[in-house]
Design a protein around this motif. Structure first.
Motif, PDB file in Angstrom:
ATOM      1  N   GLY A   1      33.335  46.097  33.345  1.00 19.70           N
ATOM      2  CA  GLY A   1      34.469  46.834  33.908  1.00 19.70           C
ATOM      3  C   GLY A   1      34.528  46.774  35.421  1.00 19.70           C
ATOM      4  O   GLY A   1      35.043  47.692  36.066  1.00 19.70           O
ATOM      5  N   VAL A   2      33.995  45.702  35.990  1.00 14.85           N
ATOM      6  CA  VAL A   2      34.013  45.557  37.450  1.00 14.85           C
ATOM      7  C   VAL A   2      34.648  44.216  37.792  1.00 14.85           C
ATOM      8  O   VAL A   2      34.243  43.178  37.265  1.00 14.85           O
ATOM      9  N   GLU A   3      35.663  44.269  38.662  1.00 12.74           N
ATOM     10  CA  GLU A   3      36.305  43.023  39.094  1.00 12.74           C
ATOM     11  C   GLU A   3      36.556  43.078  40.595  1.00 12.74           C
ATOM     12  O   GLU A   3      37.042  44.079  41.123  1.00 12.74           O
ATOM     13  N   LEU A   4      36.188  41.999  41.277  1.00 10.63           N
ATOM     14  CA  LEU A   4      36.434  41.896  42.720  1.00 10.63           C
ATOM     15  C   LEU A   4      37.450  40.794  42.953  1.00 10.63           C
ATOM     16  O   LEU A   4      37.353  39.730  42.340  1.00 10.63           O
ATOM     17  N   VAL A   5      38.409  41.054  43.837  1.00 11.34           N
ATOM     18  CA  VAL A   5      39.441  40.053  44.117  1.00 11.34           C
ATOM     19  C   VAL A   5      39.578  39.905  45.622  1.00 11.34           C
ATOM     20  O   VAL A   5      39.491  40.898  46.368  1.00 11.34           O
ATOM     21  N   SER A   6      39.788  38.666  46.072  1.00 10.38           N
ATOM     22  CA  SER A   6      39.994  38.427  47.505  1.00 10.38           C
ATOM     23  C   SER A   6      41.211  39.178  48.007  1.00 10.38           C
ATOM     24  O   SER A   6      42.204  39.327  47.281  1.00 10.38           O
TER      25      SER A   6
END
Ligand SMILES: [Cu+2]
Length: 272
Positions: free
Chosen positions: A148-153
């Motif tokens: 449940g963790v997402e990193l986006v530029s």
């Protein structure tokens, strides 16, 4: 009693040995390769060292023989004009030796390369962490699968820091890589690893970080106007710190708070 010519050749040889030795001792055993920061990179690094040393030995023999022939068989003042040296067209033992030795070298280096490639390309269905990495014009999406963790530029441009992937030290991390539009390439120089992200094709590989620190990464395939700004970083922390980071990200993202993006100065290269 040595002739003056003999003394001259010996001095030349001594000078060559001294020059070669000082050249060797002045450079480190990394031969210009960045220090490896994952277990897989360690394998690549060792192979590079083997290739470099073998290349140096071959070069020393080849250049040594050329110089020796030039000096030993050069034309001398005392030689009669118009007289030619002994000429022969074949020498079977020499031909066998100079065929067999290079073939043996190639076979051994090929075998070592295959073994290293197996180790580096190895992947597993049971990693400790899986990160789905997606390249797009012009940024990266890091999805920690099942966490449940997402990193986006952030929208990329000059001075904008890329996202930071956090990974646990000493654990098996599977990267599942693909692209949303054109061909990109995931490259972390300190991991001695680069893999193309090709639209419509998913590729996966395993990274096992064995050094803590922050390492810079970038897209290594020209993919459009902001290609140069398609940067990211990888921060390797202890397994406990990683779990704490995951938990904080999970609660922040569940609450809708944007994930903190590292400032450009904080994401400088080097070990922690
Ligand atoms: Cu790109």
């Amino acid at each position: 009693v040595s002739s003056p010519r003999r003394v001259g050749s010996r001095r030349l040889l001594a000078a060559a040995v001294v020059a070669g030795a000082s050249l060797l001792t002045s450079c480190s055993w990394s031969f210009g390769m960045p220090s490896p920061r994952t277990e897989q990179a360690g394998r690549t690094f060792t192979l590079w060292q083997v290739f470099f040393v073998v290349a140096c030995i071959v070069a020393a023999i080849v250049y040594g023989l050329i110089v020796w022939s030039l000096v030993r068989y050069r034309r001398r003042r005392s030689d009669e004009a118009g007289v030619r040296g002994r000429n022969f067209s074949q020498h079977v033992p020499i031909e066998i030796v100079y065929t067999a030795i290079p073939v043996a070298i190639v076979v051994v280096l090929f075998g070592l390369s295959v073994r290293t490639e197996h180790g580096v390309a190895w992947t597993t269905d049971h990693p400790d962490v899986t990160v789905h990495v997606q390249g797009y014009q012009w940024g990266w999406r890091f999805d920690y699968v099942g966490q449940g963790v997402e990193l986006v530029s952030r929208p990329s441009g000059p001075g904008v820091a890329g996202p930071q992937m956090v990974l646990p030290l000493g654990r098996t991390v599977k990267i599942v890589l693909d692209s949303d539009d054109v061909i990109h390439a995931f490259w972390v120089p300190d991991f001695l690893f680069k893999r193309d992200a090709i639209p419509g094709r998913t590729s996966s590989f395993v990274l096992s970080p064995d050094h803590a620190g922050t390492f810079q990464g970038t897209c290594a395939e020209f993919c459009g106007l902001n290609h140069a700004y398609m940067r990211f970083s990888v921060r390797v922390v202890s397994a406990a710190q990683f779990q704490a980071w995951l938990a904080s990200q999970r609660s922040a993202q569940a609450a809708g708070t944007p994930s903190p993006v590292p400032s450009p100065s904080a994401s400088a290269t080097g070990a922690a």
